[in-house]
Design an enzyme around this catalytic site. Structure first.
Site, short mmCIF file in Angstrom:
data_model
loop_
_atom_site.label_atom_id
_atom_site.label_comp_id
_atom_site.label_asym_id
_atom_site.label_seq_id
_atom_site.Cartn_x
_atom_site.Cartn_y
_atom_site.Cartn_z
N HIS A 3 24.28 2.79 -3.41
CA HIS A 3 23.06 3.15 -2.87
C HIS A 3 22.09 2.84 -4.23
O HIS A 3 20.39 3.85 -4.43
CB HIS A 3 22.77 3.61 -1.78
N LYS A 4 22.48 3.43 -5.49
CA LYS A 4 21.65 3.81 -7.15
C LYS A 4 19.88 3.34 -6.52
O LYS A 4 19.20 4.07 -6.80
CB LYS A 4 22.03 2.92 -7.95
N PHE A 5 20.17 1.59 -6.39
CA PHE A 5 18.48 1.58 -6.10
C PHE A 5 17.75 1.86 -4.73
O PHE A 5 16.73 2.26 -5.28
CB PHE A 5 18.63 -0.50 -6.21
N TRP A 6 18.64 1.96 -3.62
CA TRP A 6 17.57 1.85 -2.87
C TRP A 6 17.35 3.77 -2.45
O TRP A 6 16.58 4.14 -1.94
CB TRP A 6 18.56 2.33 -1.16
N ASN A 137 12.26 -10.92 5.10
CA ASN A 137 13.76 -11.74 5.30
C ASN A 137 14.32 -12.74 4.34
O ASN A 137 13.67 -12.95 3.01
CB ASN A 137 12.96 -12.31 6.90
N PHE A 138 15.20 -13.58 4.53
CA PHE A 138 15.88 -14.43 3.90
C PHE A 138 16.10 -14.23 1.49
O PHE A 138 15.73 -14.87 1.05
CB PHE A 138 15.10 -15.95 3.87
N LEU A 139 16.27 -12.91 1.56
CA LEU A 139 16.57 -12.23 1.05
C LEU A 139 18.72 -13.26 0.04
O LEU A 139 19.56 -12.80 1.07
CB LEU A 139 16.67 -10.59 0.88
N SER A 147 25.76 -9.93 -8.47
CA SER A 147 26.13 -8.64 -9.46
C SER A 147 25.55 -8.54 -10.53
O SER A 147 25.35 -8.29 -11.45
CB SER A 147 27.65 -8.87 -8.98
N ARG A 149 22.32 -7.68 -10.15
CA ARG A 149 21.16 -7.23 -9.92
C ARG A 149 19.75 -7.42 -10.43
O ARG A 149 18.89 -6.63 -10.58
CB ARG A 149 21.33 -5.49 -11.09
N LEU A 150 19.72 -8.68 -9.45
CA LEU A 150 19.17 -9.80 -9.51
C LEU A 150 18.36 -8.64 -7.73
O LEU A 150 17.19 -9.04 -7.73
CB LEU A 150 19.12 -10.93 -8.97
N ALA A 151 18.83 -8.47 -7.10
CA ALA A 151 18.38 -8.14 -5.20
C ALA A 151 17.46 -7.15 -5.45
O ALA A 151 16.16 -7.37 -5.05
CB ALA A 151 18.91 -7.79 -4.66
N THR A 173 16.25 -6.40 8.66
CA THR A 173 17.84 -5.99 9.38
C THR A 173 19.06 -6.18 7.64
O THR A 173 18.60 -6.92 7.19
CB THR A 173 17.94 -6.93 9.76
N LEU A 389 14.20 -12.95 12.42
CA LEU A 389 14.84 -14.03 12.84
C LEU A 389 16.11 -14.12 11.65
O LEU A 389 16.11 -13.38 10.21
CB LEU A 389 13.84 -15.31 12.06
C1 LIG Z 1 28.17 -17.30 13.49
O1 LIG Z 1 28.05 -17.98 12.24
C2 LIG Z 1 27.73 -16.43 11.57
C3 LIG Z 1 26.59 -16.60 10.07
C4 LIG Z 1 26.65 -15.69 9.36
C5 LIG Z 1 27.23 -14.17 9.28
C6 LIG Z 1 27.52 -14.43 10.38
C7 LIG Z 1 27.31 -12.75 11.69
C8 LIG Z 1 26.17 -11.75 11.71
N1 LIG Z 1 25.91 -11.09 10.30
N2 LIG Z 1 25.15 -12.36 13.30
C9 LIG Z 1 23.72 -11.81 12.61
O2 LIG Z 1 23.48 -10.79 12.11
C10 LIG Z 1 23.28 -12.06 14.11
C11 LIG Z 1 23.74 -11.27 15.60
C12 LIG Z 1 23.44 -11.59 16.81
C13 LIG Z 1 21.83 -11.77 17.06
N3 LIG Z 1 21.76 -11.94 15.68
C14 LIG Z 1 21.54 -12.11 14.37
O3 LIG Z 1 21.28 -12.02 13.12
C15 LIG Z 1 19.89 -12.33 13.32
C16 LIG Z 1 18.93 -11.70 12.88
C17 LIG Z 1 19.09 -10.79 11.74
N4 LIG Z 1 18.93 -12.14 10.66
C18 LIG Z 1 19.62 -13.16 10.91
C19 LIG Z 1 20.19 -13.64 12.78
C20 LIG Z 1 27.60 -15.26 12.05
#
Ligand SMILES: COc1cccc(CC(=N)NC(=O)c2cccnc2OC2CCNCC2)c1
Length: 389
Positions: A3-6, A137-139, A147, A149-151, A173, A389
């Site tokens: 967590h160097k960045f955070w 979202n969508f990072l 690796s 270090r673009l994020a 999330t 989402l």
């Molecule tokens: C089944 O296909 C997958 C493809 C990529 C990752 C995962 C596991 C996972 N990481 N699932 C979740 O994060 C997840 C499980 C249940 C409900 N919402 C979720 O994530 C949502 C909310 C956060 N952004 C992604 C979608 C499953």
């Protein structure tokens, strides 16, 4: 160093966890807009920023392709989220959105899009305070550029652009633990098409279970059972807004939806979001609501199937119809619409129906975070009323 960045960011730090003298609320005060860095952060030489105009079909295609090939996979790299173009347009253009918060990184020479991060504005209530936040979202960084270090620089850039709009908090999330989760949710899955889920390795045949017994176990009626259960329509917006606002009051952190928000986020949109409600046949009162969004996953390396059609529980309210009956009707319509699995987090009151409706626990956790806002205590998932989402 973890967590160097955070550790440089205004987020709850692990070292502060025990310190109850730290007040709940913003960690840093807003800075005057004149003091916000006016120019973008520096990227490594070969790369440049691009503001992604999602109204351009070409740009939308490029974003879709980047995410389809490089976005989040499950822990065993068997599946990868495959957000559709129409879903991305819905997710990124809510009321009051800023195009400048749809940020891409591309290679100067080839103009190839290699990374992406987004924010959308949202009114979020934390206890009694409503705060306009960015939902980040969508990072996504191309697999070949991990690796580098673009994020961190992408997170700093979206933060800078959010600050320029005089917004100082964010919600996001992650499947990984960062400083510091406000809550950690378990995800649950309800099989709708168990044969396909077992064929593709999403589920395993239970011990002492045959395939036909498993199919029978998850079988659902052809029709919903609740009298007055129907799709949401535009004229329902005022009543659904009242129902949602009244319900979400129960939670410590929740969206503060108005009618414009409900129109955008809850009105059914094919292949994006489904929403149903229960209208009492005699009083015509709207007593219950359920919704789920469409997020398919690419199946990596299966001969017979390329896509897993997954429904994700969104916002649900039960005031008259029992939770079990309301959510079982949601499963019935999801199955009828060809979904293979119905996913849910253990947030809000979801735990009241998960086990009974034959959801099984997933093998991962989803952590929720607030940027520049400290909560005195970590929340139970049932205190959280926010679905991202
Ligand atoms: C089944 O296909 C997958 C493809 C990529 C990752 C995962 C596991 C996972 N990481 N699932 C979740 O994060 C997840 C499980 C249940 C409900 N919402 C979720 O994530 C949502 C909310 C956060 N952004 C992604 C979608 C499953």
């Amino acid at each position: 160093k973890k967590h160097k960045f955070w550790e440089t960011q205004p987020v709850g730090q692990f070292k502060d966890l025990g310190d109850s003298s730290l007040p709940e609320g913003p960690i840093e005060q807003p800075t005057p807009l004149s003091e916000v860095k006016q120019e973008p952060f520096n990227l490594p030489t070969p790369y440049e920023w691009i503001t992604c105009n999602m109204d351009s079909d070409e740009m939308c295609n490029e974003v879709y392709a980047l995410l389809t090939n490089n976005y989040v996979e499950d822990d065993e790299s068997m599946f990868r989220f495959n957000y559709s173009k129409e879903f991305l347009l819905w997710a990124l253009r809510p009321p009051g959105y800023y195009r400048s918060w749809h940020i891409g990184v591309r290679v100067k020479s080839s103009k190839k899009l290699v990374a992406f991060i987004t924010g959308v504005p949202a009114k979020i209530r934390v206890r009694d305070t409503v705060i306009v936040m960015a939902e980040v979202n969508f990072l996504c960084v191309h697999k070949k550029l991990r690796s580098k270090r673009l994020a961190p620089v992408m997170i700093k850039e979206v933060t800078r652009r959010v600050h320029l709009e005089n917004i100082w908090q964010a919600a996001y999330t992650a499947g990984v633990v960062l400083p510091t989760p406000i809550t950690t949710c378990q995800y649950w899955h309800r099989s709708l098409n168990p044969k396909k889920l077992i064929d593709v390795g999403f589920s395993r045949l239970g011990a002492r279970m045959t395939m036909s017994r498993t199919i029978k176990l998850y079988k659902l009626p052809e029709q919903t059972v609740t009298l007055g259960f129907r799709k949401m329509e535009p004229h329902d917006i005022p009543a659904v807004t009242r129902l949602l606002r009244n319900y979400l009051k129960l939670f410590v952190v929740a969206p503060d939806f108005d009618e414009d928000d409900v129109e955008h986020w809850m009105l059914p949109k094919e292949n994006v979001v489904d929403s149903y409600l229960v209208e009492s046949p005699d009083t015509h009162e709207i007593t219950d609501f359920c919704s789920f969004y469409t997020l398919p996953s690419s199946i990596l390396g299966n001969q017979n199937h390329s896509t897993l059609k997954a429904a994700y529980s969104y916002y649900n309210v039960s005031t008259k119809t029992p939770w079990l009956q309301l959510m079982n009707d949601a499963l019935i319509v999801a199955k009828k619409n060809g979904f293979d699995v119905f996913n849910a987090l253990d947030v809000m009151h979801n735990e009241t129906f998960l086990k009974e409706l034959k959801f099984g626990p997933g093998d991962g956790k989803l952590h929720y975070y607030l940027y520049n806002y400290r909560l005195k205590n970590v929340l139970r998932p049932s205190e959280l009323g926010l679905v991202l989402l």
